[in-house]
Scaffold this motif. Sequence first.
Motif, PDB file in Angstrom:
ATOM      1  N   THR A   1      -3.510   3.862  -2.075  1.00  0.00           N
ATOM      2  CA  THR A   1      -3.774   2.989  -3.232  1.00  0.00           C
ATOM      3  C   THR A   1      -4.834   1.936  -2.939  1.00  0.00           C
ATOM      4  O   THR A   1      -5.176   1.147  -3.823  1.00  0.00           O
ATOM      5  N   THR A   2      -5.386   1.925  -1.731  1.00  0.00           N
ATOM      6  CA  THR A   2      -6.498   1.003  -1.432  1.00  0.00           C
ATOM      7  C   THR A   2      -7.820   1.561  -1.952  1.00  0.00           C
ATOM      8  O   THR A   2      -8.855   0.887  -1.889  1.00  0.00           O
ATOM      9  N   GLY A   3      -7.795   2.808  -2.451  1.00  0.00           N
ATOM     10  CA  GLY A   3      -9.014   3.432  -2.962  1.00  0.00           C
ATOM     11  C   GLY A   3      -9.611   4.464  -2.041  1.00  0.00           C
ATOM     12  O   GLY A   3     -10.603   5.117  -2.381  1.00  0.00           O
ATOM     13  N   TYR A   4      -9.017   4.679  -0.871  1.00  0.00           N
ATOM     14  CA  TYR A   4      -9.550   5.644   0.105  1.00  0.00           C
ATOM     15  C   TYR A   4      -9.120   7.064  -0.255  1.00  0.00           C
ATOM     16  O   TYR A   4      -7.961   7.316  -0.628  1.00  0.00           O
ATOM     17  N   THR A   5     -10.047   8.025  -0.114  1.00  0.00           N
ATOM     18  CA  THR A   5      -9.777   9.455  -0.246  1.00  0.00           C
ATOM     19  C   THR A   5     -10.593  10.184   0.816  1.00  0.00           C
ATOM     20  O   THR A   5     -11.801   9.933   0.959  1.00  0.00           O
ATOM     21  N   SER A   6      -9.943  11.099   1.567  1.00  0.00           N
ATOM     22  CA  SER A   6     -10.664  11.826   2.619  1.00  0.00           C
ATOM     23  C   SER A   6     -11.711  12.757   1.995  1.00  0.00           C
ATOM     24  O   SER A   6     -11.544  13.249   0.875  1.00  0.00           O
ATOM     25  N   LYS A   7     -12.791  12.998   2.736  1.00  0.00           N
ATOM     26  CA  LYS A   7     -13.909  13.802   2.233  1.00  0.00           C
ATOM     27  C   LYS A   7     -13.481  15.233   1.914  1.00  0.00           C
ATOM     28  O   LYS A   7     -13.968  15.843   0.958  1.00  0.00           O
TER      29      LYS A   7
ATOM     30  N   ARG B   1       0.838  -1.210   0.000  1.00  0.00           N
ATOM     31  CA  ARG B   1       0.000   0.000   0.000  1.00  0.00           C
ATOM     32  C   ARG B   1       0.869   1.255   0.000  1.00  0.00           C
ATOM     33  O   ARG B   1       1.816   1.380   0.757  1.00  0.00           O
ATOM     34  N   LYS B   2       0.515   2.238  -0.860  1.00  0.00           N
ATOM     35  CA  LYS B   2       1.164   3.546  -0.872  1.00  0.00           C
ATOM     36  C   LYS B   2       0.171   4.547  -0.275  1.00  0.00           C
ATOM     37  O   LYS B   2      -1.037   4.465  -0.533  1.00  0.00           O
ATOM     38  N   TYR B   3       0.647   5.509   0.495  1.00  0.00           N
ATOM     39  CA  TYR B   3      -0.271   6.450   1.140  1.00  0.00           C
ATOM     40  C   TYR B   3       0.301   7.866   1.188  1.00  0.00           C
ATOM     41  O   TYR B   3       1.509   8.080   1.050  1.00  0.00           O
ATOM     42  N   TRP B   4      -0.591   8.820   1.390  1.00  0.00           N
ATOM     43  CA  TRP B   4      -0.264  10.241   1.530  1.00  0.00           C
ATOM     44  C   TRP B   4      -1.110  10.747   2.694  1.00  0.00           C
ATOM     45  O   TRP B   4      -2.332  10.647   2.677  1.00  0.00           O
ATOM     46  N   CYS B   5      -0.474  11.234   3.746  1.00  0.00           N
ATOM     47  CA  CYS B   5      -1.212  11.670   4.934  1.00  0.00           C
ATOM     48  C   CYS B   5      -0.663  12.992   5.447  1.00  0.00           C
ATOM     49  O   CYS B   5       0.465  13.387   5.131  1.00  0.00           O
TER      50      CYS B   5
END
Length: 497
Positions: free
Chosen positions: A54-60, A36-40
């Motif tokens: 890359t799991t498909g999650y995007t914050s509102k 998994r790649k992420y940006w936080c």
Amino acid sequence: PVSSTLYGSRFLTGEVGGSVTHQCFYSIMPANRHDRKYWCKIAGSGVCYTIISTTGYTSKTHVGRVSLEDIPQNGTFMVTMTELKKNDTGTYRCGIGSTNRDLYVSLNLTVLAGAGALEPTELVRGELRGSVTVLCPPGDTQGGKKRFWCKVGRTGCTLIADTEGYVGKNYEGRIFITPQESSGAFKILINDLKKEDSGLYRCGTGRLSGQDSPRAVALQVTAASALPRRAKFLSGTIGGSLSLKCHYDPKGNYEKKYLCRWKEAHCSLLVDADGFVHESYKGRIQIASSDLDHGTYTVVMSNLREEDAGWYWCGAKNGHTEHTSSVKLRIQKETCSSEDPETSTLVKPTLSSSPTAYSTPTQRSITGLTYAMGTITQSTSTLLPTAPPGTLVTFVTSPGEIYRERQVHGYVSCCSSGESHLLPVVLPALILLIFITITLLALIKIKLHKETGEESSATGNLEAAPIRSDLNPVKERTMEETWSPDKVHECRADSGK
């Protein structure tokens, strides 16, 4: 933190209403490619809240104005944020792993009312033990400011090399900053690449903290490499000669092939395939041969001097790309044996009694460098022909002097024949000692028999086995060596009486 498996820019600047793209680079390996790649973004509590992964999650709060693109074959993923707001300013992480505390690199994003766009980070890839060329864009066209190359780390950009002569210890002999062109552009050449060279770099002019010609470069060194290990050292002797075989890709169309002398991040051209020869090397350096089919050319240096010791670079240029390799030349005044199995073995120059050569000229190629091995002549250092381990190789250098050298597991030991001169003195003395010992033992035996009343028997024994004055020395030695322990003990005991 910057690491060999994940790295990226430490600072980003964007304009309100504009966009920024951040590139995060990672080593190409199965775990990194498929994880998994992420940006936080880090909140005041210290928790890093995911914006996109890359799991498909995007914050509102970021839907429609953030995207993440992963390119596993290049070992990079890019995060783009659009419609920037003032409150987007803060500290972010780009990372790999199932949680936001796994492998990551932190960066600070600053959103301003009027900020210019930064150039995207350039990705440069090279093979382990290979070389790379980095082109820095035009900056100071006057060429008056120093040019530098630094590596981005936790606390800033650590200087690796500059045009004022500074070179980091780990880059000695393998980094070169080219002269600045009329456009203000220049190149960084690095060879003998190592795994730890991977990381984020900056090149520019002026001060490290300045923004003259800003250029961020991500260097990736592939762990798997088809390139052979190359010998890093070459030995020669004063007055001798040697040859150096340089390699390049035979499939490439190179406009220039050359050899240069490296010193303090500079490389002075000595000779090239077009016929150029540096003034101070005329008459003693040349490109002797070139093999286009195999991609090699051979440089021959003769009449070696003590000041010739140092680093040399082979180079082949094709446009802005240059393939290079480096080797360090050691000049020795007297050499009897090789200290390094990777370096060639040389014989101390001696005067030859005749012009006849005692050794057969040969050549040996060692991982990209060929060392010439010729005849032994006056004031010329000569490399020894190869021999299997344990083989005794003899070279006659003068009527009264012979060097014998034994090669064992790549090391060579040698000795003078002076030890053999002792044989004419030692051998007669040894024979005389054996003869005297036998005579004394016979006399002692006679005396003992007389004292015990067996004089007649002893006399008979002596007549049966008289001592021969013409006894062969070899037989005497055999007799001495085959005495039984009892006899020796008996003789020593009697002698003590």
